[in-house]
Design a protein around this motif. Structure first.
Motif, PDB file in Angstrom:
ATOM      1  N   VAL A  14      22.120 -12.628 -46.287  1.00  0.00           N
ATOM      2  CA  VAL A  14      21.756 -11.365 -45.655  1.00  0.00           C
ATOM      3  C   VAL A  14      20.941 -10.547 -46.648  1.00  0.00           C
ATOM      4  O   VAL A  14      21.366 -10.350 -47.794  1.00  0.00           O
ATOM      5  N   ILE A  15      19.779 -10.084 -46.232  1.00  0.00           N
ATOM      6  CA  ILE A  15      18.966  -9.182 -47.049  1.00  0.00           C
ATOM      7  C   ILE A  15      18.611  -7.963 -46.209  1.00  0.00           C
ATOM      8  O   ILE A  15      18.193  -8.097 -45.054  1.00  0.00           O
ATOM      9  N   GLY A  16      18.807  -6.782 -46.779  1.00  0.00           N
ATOM     10  CA  GLY A  16      18.498  -5.542 -46.071  1.00  0.00           C
ATOM     11  C   GLY A  16      17.729  -4.582 -46.950  1.00  0.00           C
ATOM     12  O   GLY A  16      17.721  -4.706 -48.181  1.00  0.00           O
ATOM     13  N   SER A  17      17.089  -3.617 -46.315  1.00  0.00           N
ATOM     14  CA  SER A  17      16.322  -2.624 -47.062  1.00  0.00           C
ATOM     15  C   SER A  17      16.272  -1.319 -46.301  1.00  0.00           C
ATOM     16  O   SER A  17      16.616  -1.251 -45.117  1.00  0.00           O
ATOM     17  N   ASP A  18      15.828  -0.285 -47.001  1.00  0.00           N
ATOM     18  CA  ASP A  18      15.478   0.962 -46.337  1.00  0.00           C
ATOM     19  C   ASP A  18      14.071   0.811 -45.761  1.00  0.00           C
ATOM     20  O   ASP A  18      13.519  -0.291 -45.746  1.00  0.00           O
ATOM     21  N   SER A  19      13.468   1.897 -45.295  1.00  0.00           N
ATOM     22  CA  SER A  19      12.134   1.813 -44.676  1.00  0.00           C
ATOM     23  C   SER A  19      11.110   2.751 -45.299  1.00  0.00           C
ATOM     24  O   SER A  19      10.056   2.981 -44.720  1.00  0.00           O
ATOM     25  N   VAL A 197      18.512 -12.085 -41.627  1.00  0.00           N
ATOM     26  CA  VAL A 197      19.536 -13.073 -41.964  1.00  0.00           C
ATOM     27  C   VAL A 197      18.909 -14.463 -41.953  1.00  0.00           C
ATOM     28  O   VAL A 197      18.248 -14.849 -40.983  1.00  0.00           O
ATOM     29  N   LEU A 198      19.145 -15.234 -43.017  1.00  0.00           N
ATOM     30  CA  LEU A 198      18.752 -16.641 -43.058  1.00  0.00           C
ATOM     31  C   LEU A 198      19.991 -17.484 -42.773  1.00  0.00           C
ATOM     32  O   LEU A 198      20.964 -17.458 -43.532  1.00  0.00           O
ATOM     33  N   GLY A 199      19.968 -18.226 -41.676  1.00  0.00           N
ATOM     34  CA  GLY A 199      21.089 -19.084 -41.314  1.00  0.00           C
ATOM     35  C   GLY A 199      20.604 -20.240 -40.460  1.00  0.00           C
ATOM     36  O   GLY A 199      19.418 -20.324 -40.118  1.00  0.00           O
TER      37      GLY A 199
END
Length: 252
Positions: A14-19, A197-199
């Motif tokens: 899972v990788i997340g960020s702000d904008s 998400v990489l899955g």
């Protein structure tokens, strides 16, 4: 200014960020911040990249990743350390070609190596790769890191224990850390949050899924519910204080 979060889960990354995209005359003088629709890059539907630092270097790193992982390369046969070395070497050589000094760009990359989910941190200071594993499976980068790291430590203490989370727990944690990070980071970090998400898909192939707003809303509702639950615990403490027997008077 940026906040990015990466979590290696049992069966995905899972990788997340702000904008927020920050403009400025230099790294110490920001002028304005504007929303960026896609701060997380996806290469060939199977690799996630999120970076912090100079946008131009990020564009060039995306190009390096695309070239190094192409169909005509042997990249798919590499293990995680070899993959990290290959991408770091290619990027550093590219950056040096225009005399860029270290410390201007760092990144998180999610990809599959030998049929296993892999999360690699490329340090902002040196761009040297670090492979996340079962002992250290989460990371944050960017100007919001000073806020995000304690929040990730809290998530481990409360929700994860000593093992990586599953997919649902990983997305929930990323949503929680990014939401609170955007609220508390001192400057340059802003929502809406973005998560990819990489899955494995139904065909057993590693593919990236960007979470649309409808799916993000469900996780954000869970975040709000968790925060409300903690708020209600304050009422439990106050009730306990009110029902406790009075302490005996102190002798004079």
């Amino acid at each position: 200014m940026t906040l990015i979060v990466g979590i290696l889960c049992e069966d995905c990354v899972v990788i997340g960020s702000d904008s927020a995209l920050t403009f400025g005359t230099n790294e110490h003088h920001a002028t304005i911040a504007q929303p960026l629709r896609e701060k997380i890059s996806v290469i060939r539907d199977s690799i996630i990249i999120a970076g912090t630092g100079e946008v131009g270097l990020g564009q060039r790193f995306n190009y390096v990743v695309e070239q190094k992982t192409g169909a005509n390369s042997n990249f798919s046969s590499l293990n995680a350390i070899q993959a990290g070395e290959t991408l770091a070497r290619g990027a550093i050589e590219n950056f040096k070609s225009t005399f860029s000094s270290p410390g201007r760009y760092g990144a998180l990359v999610a990809l599959s190596c030998r049929n296993a989910p892999t999360l690699i941190e490329f340090s902002l200071d040196t761009f040297q790769p670090e492979i996340k594993d079962k002992d250290c499976w989460y990371v944050s980068m960017g100007s919001g890191q000073t806020v995000a790291d304690p929040l990730l430590g809290f998530m481990r203490r409360v929700f994860w224990g000593d093992a990586p989370p599953n997919r649902q727990e990983g997305v929930f944690a990323a949503a929680m850390v990014l939401t609170l990070g955007c609220e508390m980071a001192p400057m340059g970090v802003a929502g809406p949050i973005q998560i990819a998400v990489l899955g494995k898909n139904e065909q057993n192939k590693w593919r990236v899924q960007r979470l649309g707003q409808d799916k993000l809303d469900g996780h954000l509702e869970n975040v709000e519910s968790a925060i409300k639950h903690l708020e209600r615990y304050r009422e439990v403490l106050f009730d306990r204080d009110r029902t406790a027997p009075d302490e005996p008077p102190v002798p004079q």
